[in-house]
Structures are given as C-alpha cells and as structure tokens.
Design a protein around this motif. Structure first.
Motif, mmCIF file in Angstrom:
data_model
loop_
_atom_site.group_PDB
_atom_site.id
_atom_site.type_symbol
_atom_site.label_atom_id
_atom_site.label_comp_id
_atom_site.label_asym_id
_atom_site.label_seq_id
_atom_site.Cartn_x
_atom_site.Cartn_y
_atom_site.Cartn_z
ATOM 1 N N ASN A 115 0.833 -1.214 0.000
ATOM 2 C CA ASN A 115 0.000 0.000 0.000
ATOM 3 C C ASN A 115 0.857 1.248 0.000
ATOM 4 N N THR A 116 1.788 1.312 0.966
ATOM 5 C CA THR A 116 2.642 2.493 1.115
ATOM 6 C C THR A 116 3.494 2.704 -0.122
ATOM 7 N N LEU A 169 1.459 4.026 -3.116
ATOM 8 C CA LEU A 169 1.084 5.429 -2.913
ATOM 9 C C LEU A 169 2.291 6.342 -3.123
ATOM 10 N N ASP A 228 -10.015 5.398 -0.329
ATOM 11 C CA ASP A 228 -9.828 6.578 0.520
ATOM 12 C C ASP A 228 -8.356 6.868 0.765
ATOM 13 N N LYS A 229 -7.506 5.843 0.780
ATOM 14 C CA LYS A 229 -6.069 6.061 0.951
ATOM 15 C C LYS A 229 -5.456 6.684 -0.304
ATOM 16 N N GLU A 239 -6.495 10.332 -0.392
ATOM 17 C CA GLU A 239 -5.715 11.136 0.553
ATOM 18 C C GLU A 239 -4.330 11.454 0.023
ATOM 19 N N ALA A 268 -7.176 9.142 7.216
ATOM 20 C CA ALA A 268 -7.089 8.009 6.286
ATOM 21 C C ALA A 268 -5.665 7.474 6.114
ATOM 22 N N LEU A 269 -4.666 8.331 6.315
ATOM 23 C CA LEU A 269 -3.269 7.898 6.234
ATOM 24 C C LEU A 269 -2.537 8.275 7.519
ATOM 25 N N ARG A 270 -1.700 7.359 7.990
ATOM 26 C CA ARG A 270 -0.885 7.659 9.174
ATOM 27 C C ARG A 270 0.171 8.713 8.837
ATOM 28 N N ARG A 298 2.488 9.528 5.433
ATOM 29 C CA ARG A 298 2.503 10.849 4.816
ATOM 30 C C ARG A 298 3.932 11.383 4.688
#
Length: 209
Positions: free
Chosen positions: A16-17, A20, A50-51, A54, A141-143, A147
């Motif tokens: 995921n990370t 993104l 949603d991630k 964001e 939505a994101l830590r 970010r």
C-alpha cells in the motif's frame, strides 16, 4: 518499468505504502502513463480508495493545485464510486493539530524551524502549520508515518535537498527504519535524475547513522 516492478517485490514496506509513494512521485513529474500504471496497480491490489484519495490530496502541498486537480480527475475515472465525506474548514483546530504534528516530525529542531519562518515569512509559518501539518497531515485516512514517506518521494523526484533532509529526518522520527526508507527510495530511483540519486542515498545514510 521493469526496475519499478522489481522494487515493488521487496517486502520490508507494505505494498500500500509503496504504491502510494510511486503514485505521488508520478504526479510530481507529470508522467501520465506512470500515473495510469499506478492506478491500475492500486485497483488490482485492492488498495482502499480513501487512501489513494488522501495521497492525491497531499500532492497539492508539494506540486500545486494544477497537478492535484489533474490527478483527482483521473482518480475519479478509476474510482468513480468513492464516497467523499462532508468537509468543513476549522483553522484553529488545524493550527493546534499542526503544531503537534510538526513537533513530532521535527523533534528538538521544532523551535528553530518556527523561529526561522517567523523571520523570513510569518505568513508561511502559519500556512505551513495550518494547511500542511494541520489540515492535510492530520487527516485520518493515512498515518503520519506514511505521509512523511510521500513527502520524501515528492521532494526527491523534484529534488529540493533542504526540505528533503528535513522530511527524511521526519521519517526517522515517525518510526521508519533505514532499510525501509531505502526500499521506498529504490522504487523511485528509476524516475529520478541520475545526478541526484547518489545524493539522495547519501542523505539517508547520513541521517540514519
């Protein structure tokens, strides 16, 4: 693209990370085909919309409104069913949250940072805390850790070494380990200017001593 796909297979950082991070990097360099590739991967890996949303919103801080708007238009094409929540602007709440997040990221250098901005631009000091660290970075939505990784990627591909240094330290303060951040950096190296690649890794090595 092969080197990017190879970097995605490394497993210290969750997919995921990394996806993104790749997406915001593609938005930063305005590579439409790479943005499409990212959206396709994000959908195939079932990354929550949603991630993705964001991460795109955050790009306006480092890439400007035009880049963010173009990416949001593409996002809507790939994720047409994403529900947007109601939104209200709360500047005092954003400022309070912004100060807390900025202190976490900058640690002992926080007061020095604020003093510097008060001297060179009081407006930018307020906008940085309210808009960046408060309004954007405090969204749920994101830590904050994720970010910060997005910030490093956007700053790296456009190469702003002063801000990049600060946000690499921010990644460390937010809980990243050196090898985790290097794994993310390996993902974006193929789309960076070659002359900056070794400098970026040297920054990471100097900060994560």
């Amino acid at each position: 693209m092969c080197s990017i796909e190879s970097a995605l297979k490394a497993n210290r950082v969750n997919i995921n990370t990394k996806l993104l991070c790749l997406l915001v990097s593609a938005i930063t360099i305005k590579d439409k085909e790479l943005i499409k590739f990212c959206f396709q991967l994000l959908k195939s890996k079932k990354i929550p919309a949603d991630k993705v949303y964001e991460a795109i919103l955050q790009t306006y801080l480092f890439c400007g409104f035009p880049a963010a708007i173009e990416a949001l238009i593409m996002f809507h094409e790939y994720f047409p069913r994403h529900n947007k929540s109601k939104y209200s602007y709360k500047s005092e709440q954003f400022l309070k949250a912004g100060k807390a997040n900025c202190k976490l990221i900058y640690g002992s250098n926080y007061e020095k940072l604020i003093a510097k901005f008060k001297k060179i631009s009081p407006e930018m000091e307020q906008w940085m805390l309210i808009e960046g660290y408060g309004k954007v970075f405090n969204r749920s939505a994101l830590r904050l850790k994720v970010r910060e990784a997005l910030n490093v990627c956007m700053l790296a591909v456009n190469y702003y070494p002063r801000q990049l240094f600060s946000h690499i330290k921010g990644c460390k303060n937010a809980g990243f380990r050196k090898m985790e951040l290097l794994e993310i950096i390996d993902l974006i190296l193929p789309i960076m200017a070659k002359k900056y690649q070794s400098e970026l890794k040297a920054l990471v090595n100097n900060i994560f001593i």
